[in-house]
Design a protein around this motif. Structure first.
Motif, mmCIF file in Angstrom:
data_model
loop_
_atom_site.group_PDB
_atom_site.id
_atom_site.type_symbol
_atom_site.label_atom_id
_atom_site.label_comp_id
_atom_site.label_asym_id
_atom_site.label_seq_id
_atom_site.Cartn_x
_atom_site.Cartn_y
_atom_site.Cartn_z
ATOM 1 N N MET A 69 -17.544 3.470 13.702
ATOM 2 C CA MET A 69 -17.638 3.624 12.639
ATOM 3 C C MET A 69 -16.034 3.740 12.159
ATOM 4 O O MET A 69 -15.841 2.335 12.732
ATOM 5 C CB MET A 69 -17.273 5.022 13.186
ATOM 6 N N GLU A 70 -15.735 3.956 11.020
ATOM 7 C CA GLU A 70 -15.019 3.029 10.051
ATOM 8 C C GLU A 70 -13.898 3.840 9.603
ATOM 9 O O GLU A 70 -14.433 4.814 8.963
ATOM 10 C CB GLU A 70 -15.554 2.058 9.468
ATOM 11 N N GLN A 71 -12.601 3.117 9.769
ATOM 12 C CA GLN A 71 -11.296 4.525 8.770
ATOM 13 C C GLN A 71 -10.537 3.473 7.669
ATOM 14 O O GLN A 71 -10.233 2.672 8.325
ATOM 15 C CB GLN A 71 -10.845 5.112 9.864
ATOM 16 N N GLU A 93 -18.648 11.831 14.099
ATOM 17 C CA GLU A 93 -17.751 11.679 13.224
ATOM 18 C C GLU A 93 -18.588 12.616 12.628
ATOM 19 O O GLU A 93 -17.449 12.803 11.114
ATOM 20 C CB GLU A 93 -18.800 10.782 11.618
ATOM 21 N N HIS A 118 -11.453 0.931 13.466
ATOM 22 C CA HIS A 118 -12.786 0.624 13.735
ATOM 23 C C HIS A 118 -13.524 1.109 15.032
ATOM 24 O O HIS A 118 -12.479 0.304 15.671
ATOM 25 C CB HIS A 118 -14.012 -0.972 13.609
ATOM 26 N N PHE A 170 -13.650 10.054 9.831
ATOM 27 C CA PHE A 170 -14.483 9.553 9.323
ATOM 28 C C PHE A 170 -15.775 9.302 8.563
ATOM 29 O O PHE A 170 -16.021 11.032 8.815
ATOM 30 C CB PHE A 170 -15.096 8.327 10.292
ATOM 31 N N THR A 219 -20.619 4.492 8.560
ATOM 32 C CA THR A 219 -20.446 3.894 9.877
ATOM 33 C C THR A 219 -21.587 2.506 9.899
ATOM 34 O O THR A 219 -23.012 2.708 9.178
ATOM 35 C CB THR A 219 -21.039 4.899 11.160
#
Length: 425
Positions: free
Chosen positions: A252-254, A373, A318, A229, A234
């Motif tokens: 967090m985002e991917q 992360e 997320h 991530f 984030t």
């Protein structure tokens, strides 16, 4: 992204209704107990290390995990639920080495093991092989588990019990003066804190003066995702604890190709993230209002289905960044799964001392989960990913969800829990 998991289980064995034979044994420091540990049983040393050894108990361990979870979760508490079923089953199986008759049968059956189709030797060799594989220094996973006995200077133990817990469970032993409650508590807590790299502190709040033995199992896990991530993505967002409560969490985002799917039989969305080193994490997000239904549907068969579901889709994932800990009075839970005698005055733990003079009095469980992360050093290839112009509907874990951590090689459920509130420490 890194997941750090730490766990410790304690079983205290106290003096029972029958008086202990405290005569003719003078322990000098740790020497008496540790001398026994130097005597290896060759027939027990890494028994062929055939995967079938630990796989023979894997199904039972998984069913025990879900059964235990349901007993803990049914209290209706809104607190986070988090524990290591493998740590608990390992500790109780080790204790069963000292049990006889129905006391032993209740422990083994409570662990979900079939005493008709599985011999005692197969059970203990299965756990031995499991411990050996989890502590494999050549694995990409940073995982460490161990067992420790803290033994009263007054307790006269059978050498065979000490040898068996050493050879099967790789346990160490230390002499402890339980009459000095504060010093005994400090000795145990300091050891646990050291072995869990400072993740589990103050495990025991008190130690009984009449304690004769404390059994400890610990497990520490550090996992790094195959796909990391980006910390730059984030952002603070809202997490819906319940209808009336919201909290703000770093989310967090991917974006990209994610193992995620909608379960056709259970009302939930499943996300699987793989670790470097043959382990997987499952995030299970129940549909609105369907948490209880999903919990009731948890089983070894369900987990097997999820393990063998290989669906990927491009989406935006997320997940909250958080750190939680959970403590459980395990005695109440183990009584519910049928381990009754071992905590009673009719307990038969005579394989420990040769006499029916002991019972288990306390079982305490403490676990910690931290997700952030931090990614792998070898993440360059996975970090460079072409993003589509259009990302389908995102998967957002912004309400209570379930978390499972599974060891692929050992086929064991290492940790599990329900994250109700990621801000609750």
């Amino acid at each position: 992204m890194r997941v750090v998991l730490s766990l410790c289980l304690v079983v205290s064995v106290l003096q029972g209704a029958v008086q202990c034979d405290h005569h003719h044994q003078n322990h000098n420091g740790n020497h008496k107990h540790q001398d026994h540990h130097e005597k290896e049983h060759k027939e027990h040393q890494h028994p062929a290390m055939d995967k079938r050894a630990c796989h023979k108990i894997a199904g039972a361990n998984t069913e025990f995990a879900f059964n235990l979870y349901k007993q803990i979760a049914e209290s209706g508490s809104s607190d986070n639920v988090f524990f290591s079923p493998l740590s608990i089953s390992t500790a109780m199986s080790m204790l069963s080495l000292g049990a006889r008759s129905t006391t032993k049968d209740q422990i083994v059956e409570g662990l979900g093991l079939n005493i008709t189709n599985t011999t005692d030797k197969e059970i203990h060799e299965g756990f031995h092989h499991l411990i050996h594989m989890l502590n494999d220094a050549n694995s990409d996973l940073q995982l460490n588990t161990g067992n420790v006995l803290f033994i009263s200077e007054d307790l006269k133990m059978l050498p065979t019990f000490l040898e068996d817990v050493k050879n099967y469970y790789e346990s160490n032993a230390f002499t402890t003066d339980f009459k000095n409650e504060e010093e005994a508590k400090k000795q145990i807590n300091d050891h646990v804190e050291k072995k869990t790299n400072g993740k589990i502190v103050d495990l025991l709040q008190s130690v009984d003066q009449s304690a004769l033995m404390v059994l400890v199992n610990f497990i520490v896990f550090k996992g790094k995702w195959e796909k990391v991530f980006d910390p730059k993505l984030t952002k603070e967002d809202t997490f819906f604890v319940d209808e009336n409560t919201t909290v703000r969490v770093p989310m967090m985002e991917q974006e990209g190709s994610i193992h995620t799917w909608k379960d056709r039989e259970m009302p939930c969305t499943v996300v699987r993230l793989n670790y470097a080193g043959n382990a997987s994490a499952f995030f299970i997000l129940p549909d609105e209002g369907k948490m209880k239904q999903v919990e009731e549907g948890l089983s070894a068969a369900t987990l097997q289905k999820w393990r063998h579901t290989d669906r990927e889709r491009r989406c935006s994932l997320h997940i909250p960044k958080f750190s939680i800990s959970a403590t459980c009075d395990l005695k109440k839970v183990l009584l519910k799964v049928g381990m009754i005698e071992v905590f009673s005055d009719i307990a038969d733990l005579s394989r420990i001392t040769g006499q029916r003079n002991l019972k288990a009095s306390k079982a305490v469980h403490k676990a910690m989960l931290s997700i952030d992360e931090q990614g792998t050093e070898a993440a360059g290839a996975t970090a460079v990913e072409i993003k589509p112009r259009f990302i389908p509907r995102p998967v957002i874990l912004n309400r209570p969800f379930l978390f499972l951590l599974y060891g692929d090689i050992t086929e064991s459920l290492l940790f599990m829990g329900r994250i109700n509130n990621p801000t609750q420490t």
